[in-house]
Design an enzyme around this catalytic site. Sequence first.
Site: not given
Length: 317
Positions: A41, A100, A173, A196, A198, A222, A228, A230
């Site tokens: 499972d 993030r 950014d 930038k 978003r 970065d 990819a 940005t």
Amino acid sequence: MAYHDAKLKILSGNANPELALEIAGLVGVELGKCNISRFMDGEVHIDLEESVRGTDVYVIQPTSAPVNERLMELLIMVDALKRASAKTINVVIPYYGYARQDRKARARDPITAKLTADLIQTAGASRVICMDLHAGQIQGFFNIPLDHLLGLPILATYLASKELQDIVVVSPDLGGVTRARHLSVRLNTSIAIIDKRRPRPNVAEVMNIIGDVAGKTAILIDDMIDTAGTITLAAEALMEYGAREVYACCTHPVLSPPAMERLAASPIQEVIVTNTIAVPAEQRMDKLVVLSVARLIAEAILRIHEKRSISELFDDD
């Protein structure tokens, strides 16, 4: 060369066993015997195939895709080590998934980076070793020691070896300006910033470029490259603003689809990443350069085990 302290053991999850094997070789120990299997499972089962009683164990496990699978492997391995009487359980997370989600950007948002930290601590980790966290404040989410390693010196050494001319380091950014500044200091050059917007996750729009890029070799930096969007949009904007050529570098090659197609079609000359996340063979392309972080992590493990300073590794920063 063998490391003669039998109280140090290195184990690996399934996320990046090649990196773990390289780290163990540099430390001078054999990779510990551990089998990770699945019930029908999907439940994870950990089988420690050697004694860890009284030992300092280092578990190498980036929580990369599939993130939930890798995180559960890590948590269950830590629990198994705790119940097997390991003296210390040091969790090495070269890439910290959910980083993030480090704050409430909108009403009713979860702070999943903090939840992840709580889970790791509750499982029984004694210490965490990470690389290039997406947000520095994540260090404060833990109530156990956390060592934060930097991938930038590895990237900088490679870029310096290429002897590129008329360089400008570019932050994709406003949030990455400090990272770009550190690289520019190492390469002794100027910086530029891309303004930038978003509108939604994984979608970016370039608004403006702050700084002189005309006729220069632009190096985008970065902490990670995910889809990819940005980085390729930034590269196209730099070429439109007169850059001679564009390179891109990051520590964490997340490379979610359609990243490889975007990078292949972009004007970027080279995409320089590290192996904090395993890059499968089907994602390797001519313009992708993968640098190893194994020596840095191995040195950090030895310094922690021998109770020496970690910050000395980055005294130049």
